[in-house]
Write a protein that holds these residues in place. Structure first.
Motif, PDB file in Angstrom:
ATOM      1  N   VAL A   1      -4.318   9.588   0.203  1.00 54.73           N
ATOM      2  CA  VAL A   1      -4.736   8.824  -0.555  1.00 54.73           C
ATOM      3  C   VAL A   1      -4.001   7.649  -0.497  1.00 54.73           C
ATOM      4  O   VAL A   1      -3.011   7.697  -0.516  1.00 54.73           O
ATOM      5  CB  VAL A   1      -4.950   9.289  -2.015  1.00 54.73           C
ATOM      6  CG1 VAL A   1      -5.321   8.405  -2.936  1.00 54.73           C
ATOM      7  CG2 VAL A   1      -5.705  10.852  -1.974  1.00 54.73           C
TER       8      VAL A   1
ATOM      9  N   SER B   1      -3.186   3.746  -2.055  1.00 58.40           N
ATOM     10  CA  SER B   1      -3.332   2.999  -3.326  1.00 58.40           C
ATOM     11  C   SER B   1      -2.515   1.864  -3.276  1.00 58.40           C
ATOM     12  O   SER B   1      -1.922   1.400  -2.328  1.00 58.40           O
ATOM     13  CB  SER B   1      -2.788   3.916  -4.461  1.00 58.40           C
ATOM     14  OG  SER B   1      -1.276   4.028  -4.239  1.00 58.40           O
ATOM     15  N   GLY B   2      -2.732   1.073  -4.301  1.00 57.63           N
ATOM     16  CA  GLY B   2      -2.247  -0.324  -4.027  1.00 57.63           C
ATOM     17  C   GLY B   2      -3.218  -1.448  -3.496  1.00 57.63           C
ATOM     18  O   GLY B   2      -4.381  -1.349  -4.103  1.00 57.63           O
TER      19      GLY B   2
ATOM     20  N   THR C   1      -5.597  -1.803  -1.345  1.00 59.87           N
ATOM     21  CA  THR C   1      -6.273  -0.872  -0.597  1.00 59.87           C
ATOM     22  C   THR C   1      -7.400  -1.761   0.142  1.00 59.87           C
ATOM     23  O   THR C   1      -8.050  -1.650   1.159  1.00 59.87           O
ATOM     24  CB  THR C   1      -6.887   0.019  -1.101  1.00 59.87           C
ATOM     25  OG1 THR C   1      -7.781  -0.302  -2.226  1.00 59.87           O
ATOM     26  CG2 THR C   1      -6.006   1.259  -1.555  1.00 59.87           C
TER      27      THR C   1
ATOM     28  N   LYS D   1     -12.864   6.416  -2.660  1.00 57.49           N
ATOM     29  CA  LYS D   1     -11.725   7.228  -3.140  1.00 57.49           C
ATOM     30  C   LYS D   1     -10.339   6.727  -2.260  1.00 57.49           C
ATOM     31  O   LYS D   1      -9.248   7.278  -2.474  1.00 57.49           O
ATOM     32  CB  LYS D   1     -11.927   8.806  -3.156  1.00 57.49           C
ATOM     33  CG  LYS D   1     -12.952   8.916  -4.016  1.00 57.49           C
ATOM     34  CD  LYS D   1     -13.155  10.658  -3.911  1.00 57.49           C
ATOM     35  CE  LYS D   1     -14.074  11.408  -4.810  1.00 57.49           C
ATOM     36  NZ  LYS D   1     -14.344  12.566  -4.659  1.00 57.49           N
ATOM     37  N   ASN D   2     -10.550   5.887  -1.272  1.00 62.20           N
ATOM     38  CA  ASN D   2      -9.588   5.574  -0.589  1.00 62.20           C
ATOM     39  C   ASN D   2      -8.750   6.693   0.187  1.00 62.20           C
ATOM     40  O   ASN D   2      -7.580   6.711   0.188  1.00 62.20           O
ATOM     41  CB  ASN D   2      -8.420   4.606  -1.274  1.00 62.20           C
ATOM     42  CG  ASN D   2      -9.034   3.198  -1.582  1.00 62.20           C
ATOM     43  OD1 ASN D   2      -9.696   2.519  -0.865  1.00 62.20           O
ATOM     44  ND2 ASN D   2      -9.014   3.078  -3.031  1.00 62.20           N
ATOM     45  N   THR D   3      -9.509   7.689   0.469  1.00 62.40           N
ATOM     46  CA  THR D   3      -9.086   9.040   1.008  1.00 62.40           C
ATOM     47  C   THR D   3      -9.679   9.213   2.294  1.00 62.40           C
ATOM     48  O   THR D   3     -10.747   8.852   2.741  1.00 62.40           O
ATOM     49  CB  THR D   3      -9.423  10.081  -0.043  1.00 62.40           C
ATOM     50  OG1 THR D   3      -8.893   9.722  -1.482  1.00 62.40           O
ATOM     51  CG2 THR D   3      -8.835  11.436   0.445  1.00 62.40           C
TER      52      THR D   3
ATOM     53  N   VAL E   1       0.929  -1.216   0.171  1.00 59.59           N
ATOM     54  CA  VAL E   1      -0.174  -0.128  -0.101  1.00 59.59           C
ATOM     55  C   VAL E   1       0.990   1.279   0.103  1.00 59.59           C
ATOM     56  O   VAL E   1       2.002   1.339   0.596  1.00 59.59           O
ATOM     57  CB  VAL E   1      -0.786   0.074   1.285  1.00 59.59           C
ATOM     58  CG1 VAL E   1      -1.525   1.510   1.270  1.00 59.59           C
ATOM     59  CG2 VAL E   1      -1.809  -1.279   1.287  1.00 59.59           C
ATOM     60  N   GLN E   2       0.714   2.261  -0.754  1.00 61.34           N
ATOM     61  CA  GLN E   2       1.316   3.426  -0.747  1.00 61.34           C
ATOM     62  C   GLN E   2       0.171   4.367  -0.224  1.00 61.34           C
ATOM     63  O   GLN E   2      -1.069   4.761  -0.536  1.00 61.34           O
ATOM     64  CB  GLN E   2       1.624   3.867  -2.268  1.00 61.34           C
ATOM     65  CG  GLN E   2       2.790   2.735  -2.819  1.00 61.34           C
ATOM     66  CD  GLN E   2       1.978   1.582  -3.308  1.00 61.34           C
ATOM     67  OE1 GLN E   2       1.186   1.535  -3.849  1.00 61.34           O
ATOM     68  NE2 GLN E   2       2.809   0.662  -3.058  1.00 61.34           N
TER      69      GLN E   2
END
Length: 115
Positions: free
Chosen positions: A23, A25-26, A28, A73-75, A2-3
């Motif tokens: 945010v 990413s990866g 998630t 949005k993984n945010t 995960v980033q």
């Protein structure tokens, strides 16, 4: 893997507001909790939120800081109001895996509150 990437820090006057964004990413789907720490003398938890929207906010910022999340949005967001000079710090976002064994950290974003 995960980033995690933060944004939104900056310079603000006492009493002002900022909103930090983070945010992920990866992989998630493996994430449950996302949150923020600040560096301080020892990395201090600020706020956290899980996928279900349950939050935990440090007493030192309760009533001024709000954490929210957009799972699509993984945010995650940290809305900071009524900022004080003691809030000046580097704020780090993290994402924690479902089994709580892995923590993924961002690079940090500087928040500076001036008089």
């Amino acid at each position: 893997q995960v980033q995690v990437v933060e944004s939104g820090g900056g310079l603000v006057q006492v009493g002002g507001s900022l909103r930090l964004s983070c945010v992920a990413s990866g992989s998630t789907d493996s994430i449950n909790v996302m949150g923020w720490h600040r560096q301080g003398p020892g990395r201090e938890p600020v706020a956290a939120i899980n996928r279900g929207g349950n939050t935990n906010v440090a007493d030192s910022v309760k009533g001024r800081f709000t954490i929210s999340r957009d799972n699509a949005k993984n945010t995650v967001y940290l809305t900071m109001n009524d900022l004080k000079p003691e809030d000046t710090d580097v704020y780090y976002c993290y994402a924690k895996s479902l089994d709580a064994q892995s923590w993924y950290w961002g690079q940090g974003t500087q928040v500076t509150v001036s008089l």
